[in-house]
Design a protein around this motif. Structure first.
Motif, mmCIF file in Angstrom:
data_model
loop_
_atom_site.group_PDB
_atom_site.id
_atom_site.type_symbol
_atom_site.label_atom_id
_atom_site.label_comp_id
_atom_site.label_asym_id
_atom_site.label_seq_id
_atom_site.Cartn_x
_atom_site.Cartn_y
_atom_site.Cartn_z
ATOM 1 N N ASP A 82 -11.400 31.336 0.830
ATOM 2 C CA ASP A 82 -11.623 31.862 -0.516
ATOM 3 C C ASP A 82 -10.422 32.738 -0.877
ATOM 4 O OD1 ASP A 82 -12.424 32.973 -2.869
ATOM 5 O OD2 ASP A 82 -14.178 34.020 -2.069
ATOM 6 N N MET A 83 -9.385 32.115 -1.431
ATOM 7 C CA MET A 83 -8.150 32.846 -1.709
ATOM 8 C C MET A 83 -8.312 33.839 -2.860
ATOM 9 S SD MET A 83 -6.502 31.755 0.755
ATOM 10 C CE MET A 83 -5.036 32.730 0.455
ATOM 11 N N SER A 84 -9.356 33.669 -3.680
ATOM 12 C CA SER A 84 -9.587 34.621 -4.768
ATOM 13 C C SER A 84 -10.003 35.986 -4.230
ATOM 14 C CB SER A 84 -10.671 34.094 -5.708
ATOM 15 O OG SER A 84 -11.936 34.042 -5.059
ATOM 16 N N ALA A 85 -10.528 36.008 -2.995
ATOM 17 C CA ALA A 85 -10.947 37.271 -2.384
ATOM 18 C C ALA A 85 -10.011 37.712 -1.262
ATOM 19 C CB ALA A 85 -12.372 37.136 -1.841
ATOM 20 N N THR A 117 -19.489 32.504 5.917
ATOM 21 C CA THR A 117 -18.229 33.059 5.438
ATOM 22 C C THR A 117 -18.057 34.461 6.016
ATOM 23 O OG1 THR A 117 -16.886 33.616 3.480
ATOM 24 C CG2 THR A 117 -19.262 33.999 3.325
ATOM 25 N N PHE A 118 -16.834 34.790 6.389
ATOM 26 C CA PHE A 118 -16.533 36.102 6.945
ATOM 27 C C PHE A 118 -15.027 36.328 6.874
ATOM 28 C CE2 PHE A 118 -16.837 32.998 10.368
ATOM 29 C CZ PHE A 118 -15.657 33.165 11.075
ATOM 30 N N ASP A 119 -14.617 37.570 7.133
ATOM 31 C CA ASP A 119 -13.192 37.923 7.088
ATOM 32 C C ASP A 119 -12.555 37.556 8.427
ATOM 33 O OD1 ASP A 119 -10.676 39.001 6.851
ATOM 34 O OD2 ASP A 119 -11.329 41.075 6.593
ATOM 35 N N LEU A 120 -11.742 36.512 8.394
ATOM 36 C CA LEU A 120 -11.130 36.021 9.638
ATOM 37 C C LEU A 120 -10.177 37.051 10.237
ATOM 38 C CD1 LEU A 120 -11.165 33.453 11.375
ATOM 39 C CD2 LEU A 120 -9.235 32.597 10.046
ATOM 40 N N VAL A 173 -12.833 33.300 5.330
ATOM 41 C CA VAL A 173 -12.918 31.891 5.710
ATOM 42 C C VAL A 173 -14.304 31.363 5.338
ATOM 43 C CG1 VAL A 173 -13.700 32.382 8.073
ATOM 44 C CG2 VAL A 173 -12.542 30.223 7.569
ATOM 45 N N ILE A 174 -14.352 30.113 4.897
ATOM 46 C CA ILE A 174 -15.610 29.450 4.560
ATOM 47 C C ILE A 174 -15.864 28.360 5.592
ATOM 48 C CG2 ILE A 174 -16.869 28.116 2.828
ATOM 49 C CD1 ILE A 174 -14.939 29.389 0.735
#
Length: 298
Positions: free
Chosen positions: A272-275, A27-30, A292-293
């Motif tokens: 992860d739309m909560s974040a 997971t990382f910030d796309l 993104v996961i």
């Protein structure tokens, strides 16, 4: 386009390096960690800056262009000051090296004459702020949002995957239409005219809503649906006339590389739309952070 095409191998190598680092994390910030760092790396290359400065380049603009949620507006002076301070040492270095044209963006400004006068390093830096900002701000948001729309439509995603080389450029055009972050620009009328029955006089300021134009049902049937292979005859996301984006070919190539390289490596993904974070802004609409996961690799 020919000059920009020479950047493709660099972009693909950088995208691959980033994915090598990011994919094992699952997971990382796309927006920032993939698209943002690649776009900032391209700007560093164009400005003759070390790639190690890419995160600083990206954060300089992201932090300074945020809208104050209480007061509204942005502090453009911060964008200007931070950008100028970043660029000045590299402009001075090119001047000392003779500005032979090998770094076209900077060398061209050094060799330019305005009424016979050369520009100072500070004037050159100010002129390049728009290039610097546009080159780091928009592509990461379009890439992240566009990949999110494809994930939300599995049938469309599979159609794109069937032939990435042929289909990604078409999908990118729909991403630009549907996900372009810049929502408006203000222009000044230089001649009287009538638009949709409204008289506009010389000198009047007009706010052009590009976000609305990209959803115009007269031009794009069912405009609020993402359709990866939608026929697009005209597109206003890059502006028009003398205000047409000078980085249009760089932006399109970056998006094509980002999407292709991601889909080559990733089979299944979600978000992860909560974040996820979309900070308030009337101008730059888009996901500032989109985690993104990675569920499966190819």
């Amino acid at each position: 386009p020919k000059s920009v095409a020479q950047l493709e191998s660099f972009m693909r190598q950088r995208a691959s390096e980033l994915l090598d680092e990011l994919l094992p994390r699952k997971t990382f910030d796309l927006t920032r960690e993939y698209g943002g760092i690649l776009a900032a790396s391209v700007m560093c290359k164009l400005m003759n800056m070390p790639l190690s400065l890419a995160p600083k380049v990206l954060d300089t603009f992201n932090e300074a262009s945020l809208t104050d949620p209480q007061q509204g507006g942005t502090e453009f002076s911060k964008i200007l000051q931070g950008s100028v301070e970043l660029m000045l040492p590299f402009i001075a270095e090119r001047r000392r090296a003779g500005a032979d044209g090998s770094v076209p963006l900077i060398d061209g400004m050094i060799n330019f004459r305005l009424d016979g006068r050369a520009l100072t390093d500070e004037e050159i830096a100010v002129q390049l702020v728009c290039v610097f900002n546009g080159g780091t701000e928009t592509v990461p948001k379009i890439n992240a949002h566009g990949l999110m729309e494809l994930a939300a439509c599995p049938d469309q995603l599979e159609e794109v995957r069937a032939d990435l080389v042929s289909n990604v450029p078409k999908a990118v055009e729909e991403m630009i239409r549907y996900c372009a972050p810049a929502q408006w620009f203000v222009r000044t009328a230089h001649k009287p005219l009538v638009i949709a029955g409204q008289r506009i006089e010389v000198g009047q300021r007009v706010m052009v809503l590009y976000g609305s134009a990209n959803r115009d049902e007269r031009e794009y049937p069912d405009p609020d649906r993402f359709i990866w292979n939608r026929p697009i005859r005209r597109l206003l996301a890059f502006g028009f006339g003398q205000h047409y984006c000078m980085g249009v070919h760089v932006g399109r190539l970056e998006l094509r590389v980002l999407v292709e390289e991601f889909l080559k490596r990733v089979r299944s993904y979600s978000f992860d739309m909560s974040a996820a974070v979309r900070l308030p802004s009337s101008f730059q609409w888009g996901w500032n952070k989109l985690p993104v996961i990675i569920e499966a690799l190819n």
